[in-house]
Each structure stands twice: as C-alpha cells, then as structure tokens.
Design a protein around this motif. Structure first.
Motif, PDB file in Angstrom:
ATOM      1  N   PHE A   1       0.509  -1.240  -0.011  1.00  0.00           N
ATOM      2  CA  PHE A   1      -0.146  -0.075   0.003  1.00  0.00           C
ATOM      3  C   PHE A   1       1.074   1.429   0.043  1.00  0.00           C
ATOM      4  O   PHE A   1       0.008   2.303  -0.269  1.00  0.00           O
TER       5      PHE A   1
ATOM      6  N   ARG B   1      -8.412   1.520  -6.960  1.00  0.00           N
ATOM      7  CA  ARG B   1      -9.518   0.538  -6.452  1.00  0.00           C
ATOM      8  C   ARG B   1     -10.335  -0.991  -7.132  1.00  0.00           C
ATOM      9  O   ARG B   1     -10.362  -0.682  -8.744  1.00  0.00           O
TER      10      ARG B   1
ATOM     11  N   THR C   1     -14.118   7.373  -3.510  1.00  0.00           N
ATOM     12  CA  THR C   1     -13.972   6.043  -3.484  1.00  0.00           C
ATOM     13  C   THR C   1     -13.343   5.189  -4.470  1.00  0.00           C
ATOM     14  O   THR C   1     -12.245   4.616  -4.951  1.00  0.00           O
TER      15      THR C   1
ATOM     16  N   ILE D   1     -13.576  -2.882  11.856  1.00  0.00           N
ATOM     17  CA  ILE D   1     -14.860  -3.049  11.835  1.00  0.00           C
ATOM     18  C   ILE D   1     -14.011  -2.942  10.005  1.00  0.00           C
ATOM     19  O   ILE D   1     -15.202  -3.063   8.673  1.00  0.00           O
ATOM     20  N   ALA D   2     -12.986  -2.431   9.408  1.00  0.00           N
ATOM     21  CA  ALA D   2     -13.052  -2.474   8.115  1.00  0.00           C
ATOM     22  C   ALA D   2     -12.967  -4.009   7.513  1.00  0.00           C
ATOM     23  O   ALA D   2     -12.077  -4.489   8.204  1.00  0.00           O
TER      24      ALA D   2
ATOM     25  N   THR E   1     -12.092  -1.530   1.013  1.00  0.00           N
ATOM     26  CA  THR E   1     -11.011  -1.676   1.219  1.00  0.00           C
ATOM     27  C   THR E   1      -9.733  -1.945   0.018  1.00  0.00           C
ATOM     28  O   THR E   1      -8.716  -2.339   0.221  1.00  0.00           O
TER      29      THR E   1
ATOM     30  N   SER F   1      -5.177   5.750   1.975  1.00  0.00           N
ATOM     31  CA  SER F   1      -5.786   5.435   3.632  1.00  0.00           C
ATOM     32  C   SER F   1      -6.662   6.085   3.897  1.00  0.00           C
ATOM     33  O   SER F   1      -6.769   7.452   3.586  1.00  0.00           O
TER      34      SER F   1
HETATM   35  C1  HEM Z   1     -14.258   5.076  12.514  1.00  0.00           C
HETATM   36  C2  HEM Z   1     -13.943   5.479  11.452  1.00  0.00           C
HETATM   37  C3  HEM Z   1     -13.792   4.761   9.703  1.00  0.00           C
HETATM   38  C4  HEM Z   1     -12.823   3.270   9.862  1.00  0.00           C
HETATM   39  C5  HEM Z   1     -12.242   2.109  10.642  1.00  0.00           C
HETATM   40  C6  HEM Z   1     -12.477   4.264   8.852  1.00  0.00           C
HETATM   41  C7  HEM Z   1     -11.759   2.928   7.856  1.00  0.00           C
HETATM   42  C8  HEM Z   1     -11.502   3.336   6.306  1.00  0.00           C
HETATM   43  C9  HEM Z   1     -10.483   2.145   5.411  1.00  0.00           C
HETATM   44  C10 HEM Z   1      -9.938   1.388   6.252  1.00  0.00           C
HETATM   45  C11 HEM Z   1     -10.462   2.731   4.387  1.00  0.00           C
HETATM   46  C12 HEM Z   1     -10.392   1.718   3.133  1.00  0.00           C
HETATM   47  C13 HEM Z   1      -8.752   2.703   3.309  1.00  0.00           C
HETATM   48  C14 HEM Z   1      -8.021   1.466   1.663  1.00  0.00           C
HETATM   49  O1  HEM Z   1      -8.548   1.507   1.073  1.00  0.00           O
HETATM   50  O2  HEM Z   1      -7.023   1.554   1.804  1.00  0.00           O
HETATM   51  C15 HEM Z   1     -11.233   4.266   4.272  1.00  0.00           C
HETATM   52  C16 HEM Z   1     -11.176   4.694   2.833  1.00  0.00           C
HETATM   53  C17 HEM Z   1     -12.426   5.749   2.984  1.00  0.00           C
HETATM   54  N1  HEM Z   1     -12.535   6.380   4.096  1.00  0.00           N
HETATM   55 FE1  HEM Z   1     -12.946   6.122   6.351  1.00  0.00          FE
HETATM   56  N2  HEM Z   1     -13.245   5.793   7.883  1.00  0.00           N
HETATM   57  C18 HEM Z   1     -14.098   6.367   8.876  1.00  0.00           C
HETATM   58  C19 HEM Z   1     -14.647   6.608   8.911  1.00  0.00           C
HETATM   59  C20 HEM Z   1     -14.058   7.993   7.579  1.00  0.00           C
HETATM   60  C21 HEM Z   1     -14.940   9.328   8.223  1.00  0.00           C
HETATM   61  C22 HEM Z   1     -15.628   9.964   9.035  1.00  0.00           C
HETATM   62  C23 HEM Z   1     -14.783   9.312   6.937  1.00  0.00           C
HETATM   63  C24 HEM Z   1     -15.602  10.865   5.902  1.00  0.00           C
HETATM   64  C25 HEM Z   1     -15.009  11.685   6.121  1.00  0.00           C
HETATM   65  C26 HEM Z   1     -14.176   9.017   6.065  1.00  0.00           C
HETATM   66  C27 HEM Z   1     -14.191   8.869   4.217  1.00  0.00           C
HETATM   67  C28 HEM Z   1     -13.514   7.182   3.834  1.00  0.00           C
HETATM   68  C29 HEM Z   1     -13.599   7.774   1.922  1.00  0.00           C
HETATM   69  C30 HEM Z   1     -14.397   9.280   1.324  1.00  0.00           C
HETATM   70  C31 HEM Z   1     -12.566   6.919   1.584  1.00  0.00           C
HETATM   71  C32 HEM Z   1     -12.427   6.107   0.761  1.00  0.00           C
HETATM   72  C33 HEM Z   1     -10.638   6.787  -0.011  1.00  0.00           C
HETATM   73  C34 HEM Z   1     -10.143   7.063  -1.041  1.00  0.00           C
HETATM   74  O3  HEM Z   1     -10.128   6.134  -2.202  1.00  0.00           O
HETATM   75  O4  HEM Z   1      -9.249   7.704  -1.335  1.00  0.00           O
HETATM   76  N3  HEM Z   1     -14.257   7.176   6.470  1.00  0.00           N
HETATM   77  N4  HEM Z   1     -11.159   4.382   5.048  1.00  0.00           N
END
Ligand code: HEM
Length: 514
Positions: free
Chosen positions: A86, A94, A110, A367-368, A374, A443
């Motif tokens: 990564f 993705r 995403t 949770i993920a 992911t 991330s």
């Molecule tokens: C406890 C809360 C959260 C957890 C455990 C979490 C976890 C994750 C994980 C594991 C990914 C995938 C990363 C990867 O592909 O390597 C992700 C992506 C993403 N998360 Fe979160 N997240 C959380 C909260 C949030 C919040 C609050 C937002 C918005 C402000 C958010 C917006 C996003 C978006 C837009 C992506 C896609 C990013 C991309 O593809 O560039 N997440 N998140």
C-alpha cells in the motif's frame, strides 16, 4: 431446444474455464479448490475475513491467492506485506466490483482512479482541513450533536433504545456541516430517511453477492438470485438525489463572497476557475461533486457509528474497564478543577487510559472488512514477496488478521487497553501494526475527523452514563453477536442509559442486567 443450447453453453464454459491458462508463480492457493464460475466464493462463509485468515494459517503463508468468481484476489495477511504493497503507487487503484462501478461510474473519491482520483483526493483533503477536520473549532459541531443525543436519551428515562439511528443521524450531520454548511434536526423526516438508507446499504452490499460475479442476474425476476441488488440500487439513487438536491439549492444560494462557506462552495469556485481558464479536461463537474459528497457521507457515518456501537458492547462486557475509564475522567476533572459540561479535545492528553481503551475498541471491533472500499487494484504487473501479481489483480488487506496477530498483539482475544500504554501507564504507545484506517495514499481521508468523533463521543458518554442491555444480556457477546457485510458490525441491540448524576441512582454502580 433452448435447454439443450443452455446446457451445451454451460458445459463449454466449464471446459474453457478448466483448461484456461492460469497465471504462473502466484502465491499459494487456499486448501479449498476453486469452483468454475464461483471460484472460492461459496467457501468464504459468513465472515470472509476470518475464513481467509484461517486459510493463511492452513497454508502457512501470509500471502495467498483465491478467486471471487472469476476475479483473482491476492490476500495480504500481515502488516509488513500490506505496508509494502500500500505504500507503492502501483497498488493505489481501487477494485471495481460491478455493483459499485455501476453506481459511481469511476467518479468521486472512493471508486475513482488515476489522475481524477489524485486531483480530487488532494482537493478533498485540503478542503476538509480548511473546514475544520481535526481542528478544535469542529469540536463545537460534534459536541452540539452529542448534546442533542443526550437530550433525547434523557427523555427516554432509562427505557432501552436502539441507539444506532441517533448516532448515525448525529454523525451524518457533522459531515453535512462541512459539506453543505447545514444540519438537520432529528425530526426532519427526509434526512432521517436518507440516514436509514445509508445504514441499509452497509448491510445489503457485499463483495460476495452473486450479482458481482454474474451482473446479468440483475435482470432475473427471482429475488433469491438477484439478491439485494434492486434495494441497493434504489437506496443509492435516493442518496444521490438527496445530495444533488442539496447541491442545487446551494448553487442558487451562492453568496458570491470572497470566502467559501463549505465543501460545495470550494468545489464550485474551482469549477469556475477551470471554466474561466478554458480547461477542457477539468473534472470539476456536477457528477464528480455529488459523487464525492456521497462518498464522504457514506464513508463518514456508518463507520464511526458502528465503532461506537461496538464501544458500548465492549464496555458492557468489561465493566471493570468502564469503571477505570470513569474513575480516570472523574479524578482528572476534580484535580484540574474543570468546570465545562463536556469533555473537550484539550482534555485528551490527560486521559491516557481512556485513549488506550478507544484504541483497543477499534482493534477488537475490526470494522473494515474486505468488502466496500478496502480492496485495491494494481495498475501494472509486478511481484510481491517473490510471487507474480498480474496487472489489475484485486488486492485485499486482511485488517482482521493483522489486528488479531499474536506477534504484534500478544493474547489478541483479550480486551486489554493496557497493551497500548507505556510501562508506567502514563502515556499511549501505538503499535505500527495498528492500522484500522489502513495505510498509504489511499488510507482513510476521514481519520482525523473519526478520531475526534470517537474521543468526544466515547469520553462524554462514559462520563455521563452507565449503560446496560436489560433484555439481551445473554445474546450480547463480542465474539459472536455480529454480521459481516461492508463493515463488521454488531447486530441491532436495545440499550438503557442511566445518568450517573441522577440522584436516584447509586452513581457508580453498573446495574446487573436481567
Ligand atoms: C472509525 C471510522 C472509520 C474507519 C475505521 C475508516 C476506515 C477506512 C478504511 C480502512 C478505508 C480504506 C482505505 C484503503 O483503501 O486502503 C477508508 C476509506 C475511506 N474513508 Fe474511512 N473510515 C472511517 C471514517 C471515515 C470518515 C469520518 C470519513 C469522511 C470524512 C471517511 C471517508 C472515507 C473515504 C472517502 C474513503 C475512500 C478514500 C479513497 O479511496 O481515496 N471515513 N476508510
């Protein structure tokens, strides 16, 4: 005649798949053979992350390959492999399962790739920072939402409630605050409907649904074959339409002032700069805006709300740890002579045990999953750990395995916040393999916001309430009371909150459930 043609086609396809040349020098495969068409999907079970973890131990390899339908998936089961992959830009694309491709069309954040993703990811990060992500003034918004939830809970007078709706509503409102510059009350039915639809999407959508392997099944009029596809699509369309309506309203109310008020203003400003510069390849268009907002909305609500619902379960299961957190908060507030009604971000450094408890909640909640947002995809053929990884393979980081790996987290099944504390218990120590938000360029962009929300929600809930599950005590068990879809989430439960300041209660006694 039709049956004969169908039968012959199926046989021909099976023979083709059987003799099709397999990529060479892949990582080891699982102990279960891949079936034609389905690959390993039928053996993944209800919790794919756990099955894949088991397969890795059975093959004694932290990297394995398997097939989701016809799609080759490489599963990475330890921290150093995930880090190696990564942090490399080649793995920054993705995975595009049909169901998401169909709705997001490669736009937004995403499910966008390449140049588009890079531009809009940078834009999103800068704009979220500008409007308070991780900054102290955002805390007013978060604390306001928490206080509204407290008011509703207090009115229930200890009646058991399903807290999920209240949490998701409050957390959606926080995103709405910086995306649209507005919030919606808990009685606003249209918004509540959208919040419910988001929650439902997380239970409906899953990588292993039959539709992802055979997209044509969506036209079959049999629900059991189509799965949740129709409902999932309907929900997505409604969420999009809601976001679109808000963007349209916003456009009409653009005040033309110097300063942007929120994410939408900032985006429209950039679109107008590109237009004036006659930038023909600009990606700052309406579809991109609505999809990005929807991604933030979906990514930023259910994830944090699910983590909070896990938090209550771990606290109910570990009343001694809950009491330690409460004592730490009470002692700190008394000794520092704090008069504010709510715990704030500035109090965080003085509450190391609570901080460690929140880290442990996230480690155990895990949770993920492998679904949703992911899985990654590699843009070029490459090698990893000495194995070949063909171009466009899906790369699944198994965060579950990483967080229950005894090499990084000894006695991993035990809920033990002290694993995140220094020897003198005075400061927090994070292990590098602790990666609930993933690592690298893809991330989670919401990490800073989520950390702030988790701290403010959990600390203030714990300070104010004791809680218990009056009717489901025997069911609630963190080892079995959960489902895996887009996230690993506890089933719904009814919880009672008892205000610790209520004179009728022995304020530090946690009630024993019936
Ligand atoms: C406890 C809360 C959260 C957890 C455990 C979490 C976890 C994750 C994980 C594991 C990914 C995938 C990363 C990867 O592909 O390597 C992700 C992506 C993403 N998360 Fe979160 N997240 C959380 C909260 C949030 C919040 C609050 C937002 C918005 C402000 C958010 C917006 C996003 C978006 C837009 C992506 C896609 C990013 C991309 O593809 O560039 N997440 N998140």
């Amino acid at each position: 005649m039709f049956t004969v043609i169908l039968f012959a086609t199926v046989i021909a396809a099976v023979i083709y798949l059987f003799f099709k040349e397999k990529p060479k020098n892949l990582p080891p495969g699982p102990p279960t053979a891949a079936l034609p068409f389905f690959g390993h999907l039928l053996s993944l079970g209800k919790h794919p992350q756990e099955t894949l973890s088991k397969w890795c131990s059975q093959t004694q390899s932290d990297i394995i390959h398997c097939y989701f339908g016809q799609k080759l998936v490489i599963v990475l089961n330890n921290y150093s492999l995930i880090k190696e992959a990564f942090l490399d830009d080649n793995y920054s694309a993705r995975a595009q399962p049909f169901i998401f491709e169909e709705h997001f069309h490669g736009k937004g954040l995403t499910y966008a790739d390449g140049e588009r993703w890079s531009i809009h990811r940078k834009f999103a990060m800068a704009t979220l920072k500008k409007f308070g992500m991780g900054k102290v003034f955002l805390q007013e918004t978060i604390l306001g939402e928490i206080q509204d939830i407290f008011a509703i809970i207090d009115k229930q007078k200890q009646k058991a409630i399903n807290i999920k709706g209240l949490l998701t509503h409050g957390l959606s409102n926080i995103i709405c605050g910086f995306a649209f510059g507005e919030r919606f009350s808990h009685d606003y039915v249209e918004f509540q409907d959208v919040v419910n639809l988001i929650e439902e999407c997380f239970t409906l959508g899953s990588h292993d649904s039959w539709i992802t392997i055979f997209p044509l099944l969506r036209f079959v009029p049999i629900q059991s074959m189509r799965g949740n596809y129709k409902q999932f699509s309907k929900n997505f369309k409604k969420i999009f339409n809601f976001a679109k309506k808000l963007v349209e309203n916003h456009k009409q109310n653009l005040d033309g002032g110097e300063e942007s008020r929120d994410y939408i203003d900032e985006f429209l400003r950039q679109a107008s700069i590109d237009k004036k510069a006659n930038k023909l390849d600009s990606t700052f268009d309406m579809d991109q805006l609505v999809t990005s907002i929807t991604n933030l909305f979906i990514g930023g609500t259910e994830t944090t709300s699910t983590t909070l619902r896990w938090a209550f379960i771990f606290m109910i299961e570990n009343p001694d740890i809950l009491q330690k957190c409460q004592s730490e908060i009470d002692e700190y507030i008394e000794s520092a002579n704090i008069s504010t009604e709510m715990i704030q971000m500035t109090d965080k450094p003085f509450l190391p045990y609570l901080q460690a408890t929140i880290l442990e909640i996230q480690r155990c909640a895990n949770i993920a999953t492998l679904g949703g947002s992911t899985m990654h995809r590699n843009l070029q053929a490459t090698t990893l750990a000495g194995y070949n990884i063909p171009k466009d393979t899906y790369i699944a980081a198994n965060f579950y395995s990483v967080h229950v790996d005894g090499r990084s987290f000894p006695d991993p099944d035990k809920f033990d916040p002290t694993r995140f504390l220094s020897e003198d218990f005075k400061s927090v120590q994070r292990h590098p393999a602790y990666i609930p938000f993933s690592i690298g360029k893809k991330s989670c962009p919401g990490e800073a916001l989520a950390n702030m929300e988790l701290f403010l929600f959990i600390s203030n809930f714990i300070r104010r309430y004791n809680f218990y599950v009056p009717n489901q005590k025997s069911q609630i068990n963190s080892k079995s009371f959960y489902t895996t879809s887009l996230t690993r989430a506890p089933y719904d439960y009814q919880i009672s909150f008892i205000n610790r300041n209520d004179n009728n209660n022995n304020n530090n006694k946690i009630p024993v459930a019936a």
